[in-house]
Enzyme design. Structure first.
Site, PDB file in Angstrom:
ATOM      1  N   HIS A 107      24.615  55.525 144.278  1.00 33.16           N
ATOM      2  CA  HIS A 107      24.874  54.490 143.299  1.00 33.16           C
ATOM      3  C   HIS A 107      24.671  54.948 141.867  1.00 33.16           C
ATOM      4  CE1 HIS A 107      25.938  50.716 141.963  1.00 33.16           C
ATOM      5  NE2 HIS A 107      24.787  50.474 141.389  1.00 33.16           N
ATOM      6  N   PHE A 137      21.575  50.312 122.458  1.00 25.64           N
ATOM      7  CA  PHE A 137      21.370  49.533 123.675  1.00 25.64           C
ATOM      8  C   PHE A 137      20.375  48.430 123.365  1.00 25.64           C
ATOM      9  CE2 PHE A 137      22.332  51.117 128.205  1.00 25.64           C
ATOM     10  CZ  PHE A 137      23.653  51.287 127.895  1.00 25.64           C
ATOM     11  N   GLN A 193      15.562  42.394 137.784  1.00 27.83           N
ATOM     12  CA  GLN A 193      16.349  42.279 136.559  1.00 27.83           C
ATOM     13  C   GLN A 193      17.738  41.693 136.803  1.00 27.83           C
ATOM     14  OE1 GLN A 193      17.894  45.850 134.130  1.00 27.83           O
ATOM     15  NE2 GLN A 193      16.353  44.895 132.836  1.00 27.83           N
ATOM     16  N   HIS A 228      21.369  41.324 134.897  1.00 30.55           N
ATOM     17  CA  HIS A 228      22.113  41.900 133.776  1.00 30.55           C
ATOM     18  C   HIS A 228      23.023  40.834 133.190  1.00 30.55           C
ATOM     19  CE1 HIS A 228      24.715  44.477 131.435  1.00 30.55           C
ATOM     20  NE2 HIS A 228      23.933  45.499 131.685  1.00 30.55           N
ATOM     21  N   LEU A 281      29.640  45.319 137.141  1.00 28.35           N
ATOM     22  CA  LEU A 281      28.996  45.365 135.843  1.00 28.35           C
ATOM     23  C   LEU A 281      29.945  45.884 134.770  1.00 28.35           C
ATOM     24  CD1 LEU A 281      25.944  45.411 134.556  1.00 28.35           C
ATOM     25  CD2 LEU A 281      26.469  47.825 134.481  1.00 28.35           C
ATOM     26  N   GLU A 306      26.166  47.483 129.103  1.00 30.43           N
ATOM     27  CA  GLU A 306      25.488  46.980 127.915  1.00 30.43           C
ATOM     28  C   GLU A 306      26.066  47.616 126.658  1.00 30.43           C
ATOM     29  OE1 GLU A 306      21.568  45.951 128.495  1.00 30.43           O
ATOM     30  OE2 GLU A 306      20.793  46.959 126.726  1.00 30.43           O
ATOM     31  N   ARG A 341      17.374  42.577 128.230  1.00 30.23           N
ATOM     32  CA  ARG A 341      18.251  41.925 129.206  1.00 30.23           C
ATOM     33  C   ARG A 341      17.699  40.614 129.733  1.00 30.23           C
ATOM     34  NH1 ARG A 341      20.106  47.312 132.515  1.00 30.23           N
ATOM     35  NH2 ARG A 341      21.379  48.075 130.802  1.00 30.23           N
ATOM     36  N   HIS A 362      20.648  42.968 139.093  1.00 28.00           N
ATOM     37  CA  HIS A 362      21.058  44.298 138.666  1.00 28.00           C
ATOM     38  C   HIS A 362      20.066  45.414 138.994  1.00 28.00           C
ATOM     39  CE1 HIS A 362      22.985  47.327 136.282  1.00 28.00           C
ATOM     40  NE2 HIS A 362      21.950  47.463 135.472  1.00 28.00           N
ATOM     41  N   GLU A 388      14.547  54.488 141.172  1.00 30.42           N
ATOM     42  CA  GLU A 388      14.496  53.035 141.240  1.00 30.42           C
ATOM     43  C   GLU A 388      13.674  52.547 142.432  1.00 30.42           C
ATOM     44  OE1 GLU A 388      18.306  51.212 140.690  1.00 30.42           O
ATOM     45  OE2 GLU A 388      17.559  49.212 141.148  1.00 30.42           O
ATOM     46  N   ARG A 401      13.074  46.347 132.565  1.00 35.91           N
ATOM     47  CA  ARG A 401      13.499  47.701 132.206  1.00 35.91           C
ATOM     48  C   ARG A 401      14.485  47.623 131.055  1.00 35.91           C
ATOM     49  NH1 ARG A 401      18.403  50.714 133.408  1.00 35.91           N
ATOM     50  NH2 ARG A 401      19.220  49.031 134.680  1.00 35.91           N
TER      51      ARG A 401
HETATM   52  C1  LIG Z   1      26.438  49.080 137.748  1.00 30.56           C
HETATM   53  C2  LIG Z   1      25.196  49.738 137.266  1.00 30.56           C
HETATM   54  C3  LIG Z   1      25.166  50.336 136.017  1.00 30.56           C
HETATM   55  C4  LIG Z   1      24.023  50.962 135.567  1.00 30.56           C
HETATM   56  N1  LIG Z   1      24.032  51.522 134.321  1.00 30.56           N
HETATM   57  C5  LIG Z   1      22.920  52.125 133.870  1.00 30.56           C
HETATM   58  C6  LIG Z   1      22.904  52.709 132.581  1.00 30.56           C
HETATM   59  O1  LIG Z   1      23.886  52.690 131.850  1.00 30.56           O
HETATM   60  N2  LIG Z   1      21.777  53.313 132.168  1.00 30.56           N
HETATM   61  C7  LIG Z   1      20.665  53.381 132.954  1.00 30.56           C
HETATM   62  O2  LIG Z   1      19.695  53.961 132.515  1.00 30.56           O
HETATM   63  N3  LIG Z   1      20.663  52.833 134.178  1.00 30.56           N
HETATM   64  C8  LIG Z   1      21.754  52.204 134.654  1.00 30.56           C
HETATM   65  N4  LIG Z   1      21.742  51.638 135.900  1.00 30.56           N
HETATM   66  C9  LIG Z   1      20.595  51.828 136.761  1.00 30.56           C
HETATM   67  C10 LIG Z   1      20.597  53.204 137.376  1.00 30.56           C
HETATM   68  O3  LIG Z   1      21.914  53.606 137.623  1.00 30.56           O
HETATM   69  C11 LIG Z   1      19.869  53.265 138.697  1.00 30.56           C
HETATM   70  O4  LIG Z   1      18.663  52.649 138.581  1.00 30.56           O
HETATM   71  C12 LIG Z   1      19.609  54.691 139.091  1.00 30.56           C
HETATM   72  O5  LIG Z   1      20.812  55.401 139.117  1.00 30.56           O
HETATM   73  C13 LIG Z   1      18.947  54.779 140.428  1.00 30.56           C
HETATM   74  O6  LIG Z   1      18.938  56.129 140.857  1.00 30.56           O
HETATM   75  P1  LIG Z   1      18.183  56.566 142.147  1.00 30.56           P
HETATM   76  O7  LIG Z   1      18.340  58.023 142.241  1.00 30.56           O
HETATM   77  O8  LIG Z   1      16.821  56.019 142.110  1.00 30.56           O
HETATM   78  O9  LIG Z   1      18.923  55.828 143.324  1.00 30.56           O
HETATM   79  P2  LIG Z   1      20.444  55.821 143.802  1.00 30.56           P
HETATM   80  O10 LIG Z   1      21.328  56.528 142.892  1.00 30.56           O
HETATM   81  O11 LIG Z   1      20.759  54.425 144.150  1.00 30.56           O
HETATM   82  O12 LIG Z   1      20.414  56.677 145.100  1.00 30.56           O
HETATM   83  C14 LIG Z   1      19.871  56.227 146.300  1.00 30.56           C
HETATM   84  C15 LIG Z   1      20.110  57.278 147.349  1.00 30.56           C
HETATM   85  O13 LIG Z   1      19.336  56.999 148.470  1.00 30.56           O
HETATM   86  C16 LIG Z   1      20.094  57.078 149.639  1.00 30.56           C
HETATM   87  N5  LIG Z   1      19.460  56.213 150.611  1.00 30.56           N
HETATM   88  C17 LIG Z   1      19.155  54.904 150.488  1.00 30.56           C
HETATM   89  N6  LIG Z   1      18.522  54.466 151.561  1.00 30.56           N
HETATM   90  C18 LIG Z   1      18.401  55.524 152.399  1.00 30.56           C
HETATM   91  C19 LIG Z   1      17.828  55.696 153.686  1.00 30.56           C
HETATM   92  N7  LIG Z   1      17.228  54.711 154.335  1.00 30.56           N
HETATM   93  N8  LIG Z   1      17.919  56.914 154.260  1.00 30.56           N
HETATM   94  C20 LIG Z   1      18.516  57.940 153.628  1.00 30.56           C
HETATM   95  N9  LIG Z   1      19.046  57.820 152.399  1.00 30.56           N
HETATM   96  C21 LIG Z   1      18.986  56.631 151.796  1.00 30.56           C
HETATM   97  C22 LIG Z   1      21.456  56.708 149.216  1.00 30.56           C
HETATM   98  O14 LIG Z   1      22.412  57.272 150.065  1.00 30.56           O
HETATM   99  C23 LIG Z   1      21.525  57.334 147.835  1.00 30.56           C
HETATM  100  O15 LIG Z   1      21.899  58.681 147.940  1.00 30.56           O
HETATM  101  C24 LIG Z   1      22.883  51.002 136.370  1.00 30.56           C
HETATM  102  C25 LIG Z   1      22.906  50.405 137.622  1.00 30.56           C
HETATM  103  C26 LIG Z   1      24.033  49.743 138.055  1.00 30.56           C
HETATM  104  C27 LIG Z   1      23.984  49.021 139.347  1.00 30.56           C
END
Ligand SMILES: Cc1cc2nc3c(=O)[nH]c(=O)nc-3n(C[C@H](O)[C@H](O)[C@H](O)COP(=O)(O)OP(=O)(O)OC[C@H]3O[C@@H](n4cnc5c(N)ncnc54)[C@H](O)[C@@H]3O)c2cc1C
Ligand code: HEM
Ligand code: HEM
Ligand code: SF4
Ligand code: F3S
Ligand code: FES
Lengths: 604, 244, 194
Positions: free
Chosen positions: A46, A141, A255, A257, A267, A270, A301, A369, A394, A405
């Protein structure tokens, strides 16, 4: 279980988003053998959906001159409504610029400073200095005193994830995609890895490691209506909670959005407002200046979302078959700006609304969000309660964000936390030797196999997984949204408890063989319901308003009683989480006024 | 507007039940306003057949998970409106990639392999300096790299390309576009000659015969014609230089 | 390899157009036609050119056809794919291959028959055309022109900076022009008395 199927590795990272991959890179470059598990190929995580950008106090652009980590620190703490851990925040703001520059070194095509004069939409003229030409540019932002958000057009998350994964590929880190961690292998003191399910064929396999890292992202999908990807079901947090000894922190901090489009709930960044976009009501009146004279559309937000719902409640929403919404207006930014710096926004509008934001208004409404809460860790990323278990991104409550956040702080968190926690994981793994209590591993696999077999047998129960799930989503959206009251929360807890109990009675309609989606959904639902209960119960108990948590019956922040973090445990066999509290670590900036969102919205 | 009753014919096969041969299964669904294939497929799964396999992640056309053949043409299911399709909709999994089940195929492993083959990362001898400022870059160049970097590895261009369908080892437009992305990036210190070793072959850029289905169907609208021509010219030059 | 293909394709393309103009001089009358032929002979261009053209056809055929779907399996995949995709450029490639092969056959007959009655003179050509070669040449004209223009399109697509939407229509016009020119010349051959 056959032991030959067990996968051994020094470090097991669950999650291949930005946080997980950054941890993996750090650990691998310290010489450890690393394995990453992910539901999907890393580049589909994501994180790629993030558009707007990543905060780091470089101070390269005119509106950001004079920025430094101290200013970033203050913004972050205020944004969190003093709920964050200030030691973590300090560490974070100091490292963020390094993180951004390292990403540039790895190939991220950051947008750059173009020298010259230019007029902002509000009429101020700024001049970018020639000596800054070609340095990484920044945009505005919400909730920030200076322009600080580094970006690559508005596909920032995408390019970050691709650059990050390119390093993972380069280092030859093993990635098992379409693999879901189902439970942690532990003895109540130490974590030895995880039992994982292959989403290719529905088989189980133990992954054994010296150190295990949860980096599974957010849980937005338990709300149904969310900007999150459909894989964001919070299973990583749920398996930590399932251990009974690892707590989740501040789950009530959810949160919303301000600008999810209607009705697809996708989304738009921002950056739209940061770059000068307005919010309009049904009379095409720009209403935010009335509520927030200083920050207007770019307050934090939580604040903007609240005013929007408030404004809609006062009868100024635009009616639609999907309920009332408001307008986002970016027309005045001009075609060129929109189709370069806000290009993905323009594309989303074209694909899902059939409009061009150059000449049309965008229908928006606040939408779930981000999860501030998550697996509670110390400042090294080590989870409370279990040795050898870490968390980042996250999915973790490292506690950079407290109760709200700031936009752009999350991408930055994933990368910075990845660096920091990855280093600590590497240190930990070096001191550890490989040894596993065999009985424990066999038992952990057997327990999961039993769940699978039970569901596949289809002998008992009558509940439909999709119906239960829908009910959970509605309950959270209706009762545990932006405005909360004791009564509604109480009701939510009761409904969710009932659902949780019924989730034990699921009967599959299909065979459950192979990569069967119904089986997978049935396996996830109980954990999702537990998270929903942690959120609702935490919100019910917290009788104050702080950041994104807003109680209409307690509309003010209450530092005397509630300057503390919620820890939710799930004791074995319980039907409700056990809540504990710990003090918030305040080192530099004592609680004060945020400078926005000061006006409580009560009694209407 | 009278509501249409849509007929779906969906490819079904579960490798765990090989005794049931691959087949097309028919479903019916009332069209609703603004319905996408994401909405339609999820409703079919929840209401009619819970074993139906397909992939979505972002449902916003940014992650590249959901490409399938829609009435024969590859495209992203999440951004395809049923409104733009006839009453009868035939859905098949992408060719070329390994089938997981029903509409779900394994693009992840394919692309990881592609990235390994093309060594799709920045090759540099520079050591990152944690204290120093970043290296400068012109904004237009950054945009140009971004343009090529927008590929979401959805596999549409691979499935659409007759060459890729016939030759398993062909890099395809996505691979060549990836090469273009690193060729224009000054931070990657590989010379065109070094790149030539990887792609100056019939599996690489010279395997492409210019069918342009990739360019027509890429959901990100990456200018693949231009990107492929760029790589081809660079590689031809590298070949000529090498001979001398 | 690819460069050889490009070069041979371009060379043949040049030849075909030149050749067509040359042959078309018949429209201006037998005298012009003969002058042409003689002029070419005089400068040994024919002696150099003809083997070169034959060689080029050979090389080009070999090089270009290496990409054609030779195996039955591949052919099947390709046909299935094209039908599914219903995509113009993808079909065009099939056209290219088929016309290419047709050109090979027809041009071989044509060259052979022309060379049998060396040197080239308007009178001989006229008899030949009237004695049954008309349809063969018409067919050759069509396939060769289509093949050449689709080929040119492909070259531009594969190598140039220009976006294809911009030049597609020009190529269609050019094809029509050359075919019409060729048909007129053929008709002249056909109806002229020896
Ligand atoms: C639409 C959108 C726009 C955003 N824009 C911004 C922005 O502009 N600036 C900003 O700072 N933040 C932004 N955010 C927030 C930010 O993108 C996320 O908080 C951040 O990318 C999370 O990264 P992560 O590596 O923690 O998790 P993720 O990128 O969500 O990765 C999770 C990983 O875990 C894996 N996984 C999940 N459960 C399991 C399981 N049980 N077993 C094995 N694997 C699993 C998934 O396959 C994935 O690979 C945005 C969020 C959204 C939804
Ligand atoms: C290299 C040897 C060649 C020679 C000497 C040659 C010579 C001639 C001559 C003399 C004619 C007049 C008609 C006739 O006499 O039958 C003719 C016509 C024609 N040739 Fe060739 N030719 C050659 C190669 C080719 C090739 C390779 C092609 C196709 C790719 C070709 C295509 C044609 C066509 C289409 C016509 C009919 C033109 C019209 O419409 O008037 N020729 N050629
Ligand atoms: C011997 C008979 C011929 C055969 C079998 C043949 C076959 C082919 C094939 C299969 C291609 C497509 C190759 C690819 O796109 O990779 C091609 C391309 C081409 N052909 Fe021919 N051809 C023949 C004769 C000719 C002649 C006589 C001409 C000139 C008029 C010609 C001009 C071209 C051109 C310009 C191209 C495009 C070259 C490129 O793609 O680089 N061909 N040919
Ligand atoms: S180039 Fe386009 S079609 Fe091909 S994989 Fe990338 S985004 Fe998909
Ligand atoms: S469709 Fe295939 S042949 Fe080349 S132009 Fe595109 S890669
Ligand atoms: S689901 Fe992500 S592109 Fe369609």
């Amino acid at each position: 279980m056959k032991w030959t199927e067990a996968h051994l590795t020094d470090v097991l990272v669950i999650g291949a988003g930005l946080a997980g991959e950054r941890v993996a890179i750090e650990a691998a470059s310290h010489g450890h053998q690393v394995t990453i598990l992910s539901l999907v190929p890393p580049r589909r995580s994501h994180s790629t959906a993030a558009q707007g950008g990543m905060q780091a106090s470089l101070g390269n652009v005119a509106m950001g001159y004079g920025d430094n980590p101290d200013v970033h620190f203050a913004d972050t703490v205020k944004g969190s409504d003093w709920g964050c851990d200030q030691e973590v925040a300090r560490l974070f703001v100091e490292m963020a610029p390094i993180a951004v520059r390292q990403l540039s070194h790895w190939g991220v095509p950051w947008s750059r400073v173009v020298p010259g004069k230019r007029m902002l939409p509000d009429g101020t003229e700024v001049e970018e200095l020639p000596e800054k030409a070609g340095l990484i540019a920044q945009r505005q932002f919400g909730g920030t005193a200076r322009w600080r958000t580094c970006f690559a057009a508005d596909g920032t998350g995408h390019v970050l994830q691709y650059a990050m994964d390119s390093v993972v590929v380069k280092l030859g880190v093993t990635v098992h995609d379409r693999t879901e961690a189902l439970s942690l292998i532990h003895d109540g003191e130490t974590c030895y890895g995880a039992v994982a399910l292959s989403l290719r064929d529905g088989s189980l396999r133990p992954y054994l490691a010296k150190a295990t890292v949860i980096a599974t992202g957010g849980y937005g999908r338990i709300y149904g209506v969310s900007t999150n990807a459909v894989i964001n079901e919070g299973t990583g947090m749920a398996i930590a909670l399932d251990t009974g000894v690892v707590p989740l922190g501040n789950m009530e901090a959810v949160q919303f959005h301000p600008t999810g489009i209607v009705p697809a709930h996708i989304l738009v960044t921002e950056g739209c407002r940061g770059d000068g976009g307005y919010l309009l009501d049904k009379d095409l009146h720009r209403f935010m200046p009335e509520y927030e004279p200083v920050k207007k559309e770019i307050a934090s937000r939580d604040v903007v979302s609240r005013w929007m719902v408030h404004h809609i409640r006062r009868g100024f929403g635009v009616d639609s078959p999907y309920g009332p919404h408001l307008w986002l207006d970016i027309r005045h930014l001009g075609r060129e700006h929109i189709w370069t710096n806000l290009r993905e926004v323009a594309t989303i509008c074209k694909n899902f609304l059939g409009i061009d934001p150059v000449d049309s208004l965008i229908p928006v409404t606040p939408t779930q969000h981000y999860s501030m809460g998550g697996v509670r860790t110390n400042k090294d990323g080590a989870a409370y309660g279990l040795q050898g278990l870490f968390a980042a991104g996250e999915a973790a409550c490292w506690d950079l964000h407290g109760f709200n956040r700031l936009g752009g702080n999350s991408l930055a968190e994933t990368v910075v936390a990845g660096m920091v926690v990855g280093g600590k994981v590497a240190d930990f793994a070096r001191q550890q030797s490989m040894s596993f209590p065999f009985g424990l591993v066999t038992e952990a696999v057997r327990a999961q196999q039993e769940r699978l077999d039970h569901l596949r047998r289809r002998a008992h129960g009558s509940e439909d997984v999709y119906q239960l799930r829908r009910r959970m989503e509605e309950t959270l959206s209706d009762n545990v949204g932006i405005f909360r009251t004791g009564e509604r929360l109480q009701e939510a807890v009761a409904i969710l408890q009932d659902l949780h109990q019924r989730a034990g009675q699921i009967r599959l309609r299909s065979s459950g063989l192979g990569p069967n989606p119904e089986l997978f959904a049935a396996l996830r639902l109980p954990g999702m319901l537990k998270l929903a209960l942690c959120i609702s119960q935490g919100a019910l108990q917290r009788t104050e308003s702080r950041g994104s948590h807003y109680r209409e019956d307690f509309p003010r922040r209450d530092d005397d009683n509630w300057l503390k973090r919620t820890l939710a445990y799930w004791p074995q066999g319980a039907d409700l989480p056990k809540l504990e509290y710990e003090p918030v670590n305040i080192t530099e900036l004592p609680p004060g006024d945020r400078g926005y969102g000061g006006m409580p919205i009560a009694g209407d | 507007m009278a509501q249409r009753l849509l007929t779906f014919e969906i490819f079904r096969y579960n490798p765990a039940s090989p005794e049931i041969l691959p087949r097309l299964q028919e479903f019916h669904l009332e069209e609703t306003q603004g319905m996408t294939l994401f909405i339609a497929l999820n409703r079919l799964r929840e209401e009619q057949d819970p074993s139906l396999m397909f992939d979505f992640v972002c449902r916003a056309a940014v992650c590249g998970s959901c490409a399938i053949l829609i009435n024969g043409r590859p495209g992203l299911a999440c951004k395809t409106l049923t409104h733009d399709l006839p009453d009868k909709i035939v859905l098949m999994p992408l060719p070329v990639f390994k089938l997981v089940g029903d509409l779900s195929v394994d693009t992840g492993v394919w692309f990881r392999h592609l990235n390994e083959r093309t060594e799709a990362w920045i090759h540099t001898d520079k050591i990152f300096d944690r204290q120093g400022p970043e290296d400068r870059m012109d904004n237009p160049l950054a945009h140009q790299i971004y343009e090529a970097e927008r590929c979401i590895e959805c596999g549409t261009c691979i499935a659409a390309c007759a060459t890729a369908n016939m030759r398993a080892d062909f890099l395809g437009a996505a691979g060549l576009n990836r090469i273009a992305r690193f060729l224009i990036d000054p931070r990657d210190e590989r010379s065109p000659r070094q790149v030539f070793e990887v792609v100056g072959t019939d599996e690489g850029v010279f395997g492409c015969v210019g069918l342009m289905a990739c360019d027509d169907l890429c959901p990100m609208e990456i200018p693949l014609q231009a990107q492929l021509a760029h790589v081809r010219r660079k590689m031809a030059l590298a070949a000529l230089r090498k001979k001398k | 390899m690819e460069l050889v293909q490009l070069a041979s394709g371009l060379f043949l393309l040049g030849f075909l157009q030149f050749h067509l103009f040359a042959v078309s001089t018949i429209i201006l009358g037998p005298a012009a036609f003969n002058a042409d032929s003689a002029w070419l002979d005089e400068y040994y261009l024919s002696y150099l050119g003809i083997p070169l053209v034959i060689l080029a056809i050979f090389v080009h055929g070999l090089v270009a056809l290496r990409k054609a779907p030779w195996k039955f399996q591949e052919m099947q995949t390709y046909l299935q794919h094209s039908r599914r995709l219903a995509h113009l450029d993808t079909w065009a490639w099939l056209v290219q291959i088929l016309t290419g092969m047709a050109v090979l056959v027809l041009a071989a007959i044509h060259i052979w028959s022309t060379l049998l009655t060396w040197p080239i003179e308007a009178a001989k050509s006229i008899t030949r055309v009237q004695s049954g070669y008309f349809s063969l040449l018409l067919a050759l004209l069509l396939v060769a022109e289509i093949h050449a223009m689709v080929g040119l399109y492909r070259i531009l697509v594969k190598w140039s900076w220009i976006h294809r939407r911009k030049f597609t229509s020009y190529l269609v016009y050019a094809t029509i022009f050359f075919v019409v020119l060729g048909v007129i010349a053929l008709l002249v051959f056909f109806f002229r008395k020896v």
